[in-house]
Structure formats: C-alpha cells, structure tokens
Design a protein around this motif. Structure first.
Motif, PDB file in Angstrom:
ATOM      1  N   SER A 133     -22.765 -45.877  15.587  1.00  0.00           N
ATOM      2  CA  SER A 133     -23.714 -46.041  16.688  1.00  0.00           C
ATOM      3  C   SER A 133     -22.986 -46.404  17.986  1.00  0.00           C
ATOM      4  CB  SER A 133     -24.752 -47.108  16.341  1.00  0.00           C
ATOM      5  OG  SER A 133     -24.112 -48.306  15.952  1.00  0.00           O
ATOM      6  N   THR A 134     -21.733 -46.866  17.884  1.00  0.00           N
ATOM      7  CA  THR A 134     -20.944 -47.211  19.072  1.00  0.00           C
ATOM      8  C   THR A 134     -19.876 -46.155  19.348  1.00  0.00           C
ATOM      9  OG1 THR A 134     -21.223 -49.547  18.512  1.00  0.00           O
ATOM     10  CG2 THR A 134     -19.528 -49.011  20.139  1.00  0.00           C
ATOM     11  N   ILE A 135     -19.098 -45.844  18.320  1.00  0.00           N
ATOM     12  CA  ILE A 135     -18.024 -44.853  18.410  1.00  0.00           C
ATOM     13  C   ILE A 135     -18.465 -43.690  17.531  1.00  0.00           C
ATOM     14  CG2 ILE A 135     -15.582 -44.390  17.928  1.00  0.00           C
ATOM     15  CD1 ILE A 135     -15.898 -46.520  20.037  1.00  0.00           C
ATOM     16  N   ALA A 136     -19.006 -42.657  18.157  1.00  0.00           N
ATOM     17  CA  ALA A 136     -19.679 -41.612  17.371  1.00  0.00           C
ATOM     18  C   ALA A 136     -18.680 -40.655  16.722  1.00  0.00           C
ATOM     19  CB  ALA A 136     -20.668 -40.862  18.245  1.00  0.00           C
ATOM     20  N   GLY A 137     -17.955 -41.149  15.732  1.00  0.00           N
ATOM     21  CA  GLY A 137     -16.964 -40.328  15.043  1.00  0.00           C
ATOM     22  C   GLY A 137     -17.575 -39.337  14.071  1.00  0.00           C
ATOM     23  N   LEU A 138     -18.825 -39.542  13.741  1.00  0.00           N
ATOM     24  CA  LEU A 138     -19.555 -38.578  12.910  1.00  0.00           C
ATOM     25  C   LEU A 138     -20.687 -38.021  13.768  1.00  0.00           C
ATOM     26  CD1 LEU A 138     -19.597 -40.564   9.551  1.00  0.00           C
ATOM     27  CD2 LEU A 138     -18.463 -38.376   9.950  1.00  0.00           C
ATOM     28  N   SER A 139     -20.646 -36.712  13.958  1.00  0.00           N
ATOM     29  CA  SER A 139     -21.608 -36.075  14.860  1.00  0.00           C
ATOM     30  C   SER A 139     -23.037 -36.308  14.382  1.00  0.00           C
ATOM     31  CB  SER A 139     -21.314 -34.578  14.910  1.00  0.00           C
ATOM     32  OG  SER A 139     -22.395 -33.900  15.492  1.00  0.00           O
ATOM     33  N   PRO A 140     -23.942 -36.595  15.317  1.00  0.00           N
ATOM     34  CA  PRO A 140     -25.351 -36.747  14.926  1.00  0.00           C
ATOM     35  C   PRO A 140     -25.881 -35.486  14.255  1.00  0.00           C
ATOM     36  CG  PRO A 140     -25.004 -37.413  17.213  1.00  0.00           C
ATOM     37  CD  PRO A 140     -23.724 -36.790  16.743  1.00  0.00           C
TER      38      PRO A 140
END
Lengths: 160, 148
Positions: free
Chosen positions: A132-139
């Motif tokens: 939720s802070t560092i979006a390393g997994l694409s929404p």
C-alpha cells in the motif's frame, strides 16, 4: 568486502539504475521466472515475466508519485549457500530519497539470488514494506494477502 | 532518547544531510560545535565560527547541484562511545551522492566525532575521503552501476 557481498551489491545497483531509467525489460533479464515477492500486506509466488513488467512499472510509478528522486539499496549481509554455490542469500536496506530526506522510512529486505547461465538473477524477494506504500505488486496483478505478514519464515527454508 | 551510539550517529547524519540539502543553515550550524575540524583526505582545516561553517556548507550544497545530484545519503557503518569519555561518540559512515538510481561518484567513507553538550549531540569534526565541495562531475558517465 566478501565476494557474495560484492555480487549482491552489484546486483542491487544494476537493477536500481535500470529501474530509474524505466528499463523494465532489461531488469527481467536479471531475474528468474516464475519469481516471488512477499510484502507485509501482499504476496505473489508465481510471478511471470509479463506480470513482473507490470510490477516494476507499478513500483517505479509509486516512487515517483511520492516525490522520490532517488532509489538506493544497500547490502547489509550476503552469503553463498554452503550447500549450493549457485545461491546467494542476503539482506539489504532500501532508501527512497528526495534530496537529503527519506520519502518513506528506510525498510529492510531479503533477497535470494541464483546463478543461471553465468548471471546472478533474483528469484525471490521478501520486503518489510507494505504494498500500500511501495507498490511492488501491481494492483492489476494477482496477489494474495500473506497469512503471517512479514514473518521471515516466508523466506527461510525456501529452496529453489 | 536512545542511548544507542549507532542510532545517535545516524540521527545526526540524517539531520545534517537534510539541513544541507534544504539549505537550512541555522539548523545545520546548530548541529556543530566550534571550532569545528574538517579533514578531507590529508588536508585539514579548522572552522572557527557558525558563519564560516555556513559558507563551507554552502559550497558543498552548490556542488551537489552542479553535479546534478538528486539525493545525498549518509549511512552509519559503526559507532561507539569513547572509552574515556561517554560524552563522545566516534563512528564511520559511507556517503552516497546519487542521481536517480545510480551513483555520481563512487561511495566514499567518512569518520565523524560527536560530543554531548547541554544534552545535545553536536559534530566536533569530520574526515571524509572526498571533499564534498569538490565532487567531480559524474565520474561514472560510462555507468558505474549499469556497466556492472
């Protein structure tokens, strides 16, 4: 500096530089697939190359959106697996920076590198950051919520 | 307040780096004691006053702009209390001058001495392998990071 630390830091530097230049395809040449990313609030263990391209863009966009002007990762420990010299297990701290300040508090990570076809490639990343802070997994991607959050046991004991 | 010397040292580095970057000279000069020793490589100088320190820091900050830095990060590597004086901390750190995802100059080592005065930890002096006011323009033009 041990060889494992040098290899690990070199890997981090190479990928950070490519990420900031938006060269996501090139980064995938430094990874094995399927790949795995485990964050405090999201995880995916069967990431394809196509999904990783989306994840990398998501990460880069997320950093830029928060005003980051630099992204730096510093190796803290790294060692060759005593039972398998084609694996390096290490830890590093990530810094998301704007000038002289942290955009988000520095956070720690574990990374598994495996050597294939003469190149060290990332196989699995565990991070104590939140998606939720560092979006390393694409929404847009498929990922699930880890049962036990940042439990290091996600990473330990994994053998690729 | 923590009594962990590494945490105290890192906190000092962070406050000073942020003040340099934002040109907050009052905060920066307030983090130091005077006279303040500055050593780069084998060249030493003594900075006698906050105003002289401000001029010194001004040159460092301008140079960071000149070489195109987008971030200035200093990470404590080790720190401990002086065995003869628990109001002193001696430590080492690495400095990273960055642009985006890469280095502008290879990371360089520094050593810092802090002293506790009136409950505040102040920098007494610093040694670094590179003079930050003379950082050369991108020595990694060929790609220090990407060429690896």
């Amino acid at each position: 500096m041990t060889d494992a630390v040098a290899i690990y830091q070199n890997y981090l530097d190479t990928v950070c530089d490519l990420l900031w230049r938006g060269q996501y395809e090139e980064i995938c040449e430094h990874m094995v697939f399927p790949n795995a990313i485990i964050m405090l609030d999201a995880m995916a263990e069967d990431i394809s190359r196509e999904q990783m391209l989306e994840n990398l863009k998501s990460l880069h966009d997320s950093l830029l959106r928060q005003g980051a002007q630099s992204f730096y990762r510093l190796c803290q420990t790294a060692q060759v697996d005593p039972l398998d010299p084609s694996r390096i297990l290490g830890t590093h701290r990530s810094y998301v920076l704007r000038g002289g300040t942290y955009v988000v508090p520095p956070y720690d990570n574990r990374l598994l590198l495996v050597q294939t076809e003469g190149r060290w490639r990332a196989a699995k990343l565990q991070t104590l950051a939140r998606n939720s802070t560092i979006a390393g997994l694409s929404p847009a991607g498929r990922w699930k919520v880890p049962v036990d959050g940042g439990n290091p046991s996600h990473f330990e004991g994994t053998k690729k | 307040m923590t009594d962990d010397p590494v945490a105290l040292y890192q906190a000092h580095l962070d406050r000073a780096s942020e003040a340099v970057w934002s040109r907050d000279w009052d905060t920066l000069t307030g983090l130091m004691s005077y006279p303040h020793k500055v050593l780069y490589g084998d060249k030493a100088q003594s900075i006698e006053t906050p105003d002289a320190f401000r001029r010194h820091a001004f040159a460092v900050r301008d140079q960071l702009d000149k070489v195109g830095a987008t971030a200035y990060l200093r990470v404590c590597q080790s720190a401990s209390f002086d065995i003869d004086d628990t109001d002193r901390i001696l430590g080492t750190h690495t400095t990273f001058v960055l642009r985006g995802g890469g280095y502008i100059v290879p990371p360089y080592t520094g050593r810092l001495c802090l002293t506790r005065q009136g409950g505040k930890w102040l920098g007494v002096g610093i040694w670094t392998a590179v003079n930050p006011a003379k950082i050369p323009p991108d020595t990694t033009a060929a790609g220090l990071t990407s060429a690896k």
